[in-house]
Design an enzyme around this catalytic site. Structure first.
Site, PDB file in Angstrom:
ATOM      1  N   ASP A 428       0.857  -1.186   0.000  1.00  0.00           N
ATOM      2  CA  ASP A 428       0.000   0.000   0.000  1.00  0.00           C
ATOM      3  C   ASP A 428       0.896   1.239   0.000  1.00  0.00           C
ATOM      4  OD1 ASP A 428      -3.002   0.972   0.688  1.00  0.00           O
ATOM      5  OD2 ASP A 428      -1.531   2.249   1.704  1.00  0.00           O
ATOM      6  N   ILE A 429       0.629   2.164  -0.939  1.00  0.00           N
ATOM      7  CA  ILE A 429       1.418   3.398  -1.009  1.00  0.00           C
ATOM      8  C   ILE A 429       1.049   4.280   0.189  1.00  0.00           C
ATOM      9  CG2 ILE A 429       1.959   5.433  -2.393  1.00  0.00           C
ATOM     10  CD1 ILE A 429       1.219   3.830  -4.870  1.00  0.00           C
ATOM     11  N   GLU A 471      -4.604   2.472  -4.192  1.00  0.00           N
ATOM     12  CA  GLU A 471      -3.146   2.494  -4.108  1.00  0.00           C
ATOM     13  C   GLU A 471      -2.587   1.168  -3.613  1.00  0.00           C
ATOM     14  OE1 GLU A 471      -4.689   4.324  -0.215  1.00  0.00           O
ATOM     15  OE2 GLU A 471      -5.287   4.155  -2.321  1.00  0.00           O
TER      16      GLU A 471
END
Length: 558
Positions: A428-429, A471
């Site tokens: 996950d960004i 994301e």
């Protein structure tokens, strides 16, 4: 769920394997018995036995002789016959009896019953005779009035061996054309069962119809025994089958040449034309011989006009850029060449009329099959493209969630079979919403694409990186245990953090949190594996972000 589906699929595969094995045993058992029965104690194998059955001969009855209105005399050479065996073979008599007579010998026969003809001649009606040296009696050949004035017979005279070889060559061409048509019909039928496309079924029926037409034209409907009730009704069969064949061929040529696209509302006209030709076929049993002859000539004219129109439409469509109509143009040109040769009385066509007609029809069927298969290939390509679009994330080009989960389930099945490890990384960004809010969604999209390219470059197979949505990304590591996967994911995390510099936006920072999980023996499906990886990813975020956390170190329950 995945294990259940895999077990069900495995049981189904095993069931099919057992059925196939049983089928092979059933088929091989008679073969083995036959092989045992054929064992001999000699150096040769003798088949058959002596017979007292005489060779069948068709007697020239007065009724038959009364119908033979066309008679020619084949004159001997100067000085009379040389005393050597002479073979005479008559071809291209499409309907009715043929009589060959010399001296006291007289034979009759027709093409629709091979049992009543000399077995040395199969493509024509022939006779071998040995006139005495110096004999000047001509050989008489007689036949019934032909259906068309241009359908004149071909008479070949010579030594028995070359005449019989010519007859055999004609028979091979005729049977080969019918065999090709049957093979195309079978192939189209298999295509129909595979795709359920009506075009394949229609094409298979057209092939069967043209097989019947060729069989009547060539006389193979009576070889080795009559398998169609043609007999004396050969002219009726010929005109009826020609009307049906012309109807379906015109329909197919119109489609191949782009007529349906070039001429609007032409479908209804083609349906009416096909129905009219079908009606003609139904009326043929009630027509006189003269009316059949007129109808046959009219059908040839209609078909020739349709071919010319289809060719013209094909060239118009070709000029408009519809290059697929080349198939139709290539199919119709030989048909028109055959018609021109017929009108001009070409000697070669007169000699090989049956073979030429069959070869042209076979070429038409082959080009139609080529066009049909190319259309099938185009449909498959479109289907594959649609499937690819349905399984691909439009922004990053990565497999989407649906495709990714399908790939993960496949890896799970393979892992169960080969015992290899399987690990995944859930990425996950970090603070992606803040990136969108500060720099805008365009920059956010650039970040997503940049991260996707970075992850792709760090795995062996591009399909092992999946965009799960937003994301979040999923990284599949088949064959890797958690201990092996951990340093690889750390390396990917570091490479992701270096992507901001390449995007050239002041103050942009891109980091990621990754949760690592390895498939366990007690995992029943991919859901448990994904939950552990997701929990580990959230543990990484709560621990300060920009790190990889192993699910084995995560105290959270699954």
């Amino acid at each position: 769920m995945a294990d259940g589906g895999g077990a069900k699929g495995g049981r189904s595969s095993r069931a099919w394997a057992v059925r196939l094995l049983i089928l092979l045993l059933v088929l091989l058992w008679p073969v083995a018995g036959m092989a045992q029965a054929l064992q001999v104690d000699r150096d040769f194998l003798l088949l058959g036995e002596a017979t007292d059955q005489q060779a069948p001969v068709r007697v020239c009855t007065p009724e038959i002789l009364a119908r033979l209105t066309h008679v020619i005399q084949v004159q001997p050479p100067v000085g009379g016959w040389p005393g050597a065996p002479q073979a005479l073979d008559v071809f291209n008599v499409f309907a009715g009896e043929v009589m060959i007579s010399h001296g006291e010998r007289q034979v009759c026969g027709h093409m629709q019953d091979a049992r009543t003809r000399d077995s040395r001649f199969r493509a024509g009606i022939g006779m071998v005779m040995v006139p005495k040296a110096g004999n000047t009696d001509p050989i008489l050949v007689a036949w019934e009035p032909p259906l068309k004035s241009r359908w004149i017979p071909t008479v070949r005279l010579g030594a028995p061996s070359p005449v019989q070889q010519s007859d055999t060559a004609r028979l091979l061409i005729r049977t080969a054309c019918i065999a090709i048509a049957l093979a195309l019909a079978l192939s189209a039928l298999m295509g129909y069962f595979t795709t359920r496309g009506r075009d394949f079924l229609t094409y298979a029926l057209v092939c069967v119809l043209l097989v019947v037409w060729q069989s009547i034209l060539s006389g193979l409907s009576g070889y080795p025994e009559p398998w169609l009730p043609v007999g004396r009704a050969a002219p009726v069969w010929m005109v009826a089958i020609s009307a049906l064949s012309y109807g379906v061929m015109i329909w197919m040529l119109w489609r191949l040449c782009g007529g349906r696209r070039a001429v609007r509302n032409s479908r209804r006209a083609m349906l009416w034309m096909t129905a009219a030709l079908g009606l003609v076929a139904l009326l043929t049993p009630f027509m006189s011989h003269h009316m059949l002859a007129v109808t046959a000539v009219a059908l040839d004219g209609v078909f020739a006009a349709a071919c010319v129109i289809a060719l013209g439409v094909g060239f118009v469509s070709l000029r408009r850029g519809h290059y697929h109509v080349v198939d139709g143009i290539v199919a119709v040109v030989p048909l028109l060449m055959l018609m021109l040769a017929d009108v001009s009385g070409n000697r070669l066509l007169v000699e090989y009329r049956v073979e030429a007609a069959q070869l042209v029809v076979t070429w038409f069927l082959m080009m139609s099959a080529y066009s049909l298969n190319r259309s099938l290939g185009h449909m498959r390509q479109q289907r594959d493209e649609m499937r690819q679009l349905a399984d691909t994330d439009m922004l990053t080009g990565l497999p989407n969630r649906r495709a990714g989960l399908r790939q993960l389930e496949q890896y799970l099945l393979e892992t169960r079979l080969n015992g290899q490890p399987l690990s995944i990384g859930f990425l996950d960004i970090d603070l992606f919403k803040q990136i969108n809010d500060r720099y805008g969604h365009d920059v956010g999209d650039q970040v997503l694409v940049s991260v996707a390219r970075t992850l792709e470059s760090g795995v062996r197979n591009r399909s092992d990186v999946i965009r799960m949505g937003g994301e979040e990304f999923l990284i599949l590591l088949p064959g890797s245990s958690a201990d092996v996967a951990l340093p690889r994911l750390e390396q990917l995390r570091e490479r992701v953090s270096l992507q901001a510099a390449g995007l050239d936006h002041d103050g942009l920072v891109v980091t990621s949190s990754i949760g690592l999980a390895e498939l366990r023996p007690d995992d029943n499906d991919v859901a448990a594996l994904l939950r552990r990886a997701d929990n580990a990813m959230y543990r990484a975020k709560r621990s300060g972000r920009n790190r990889v956390v192993d699910a084995r170190d995560t105290p959270l329950a699954d």
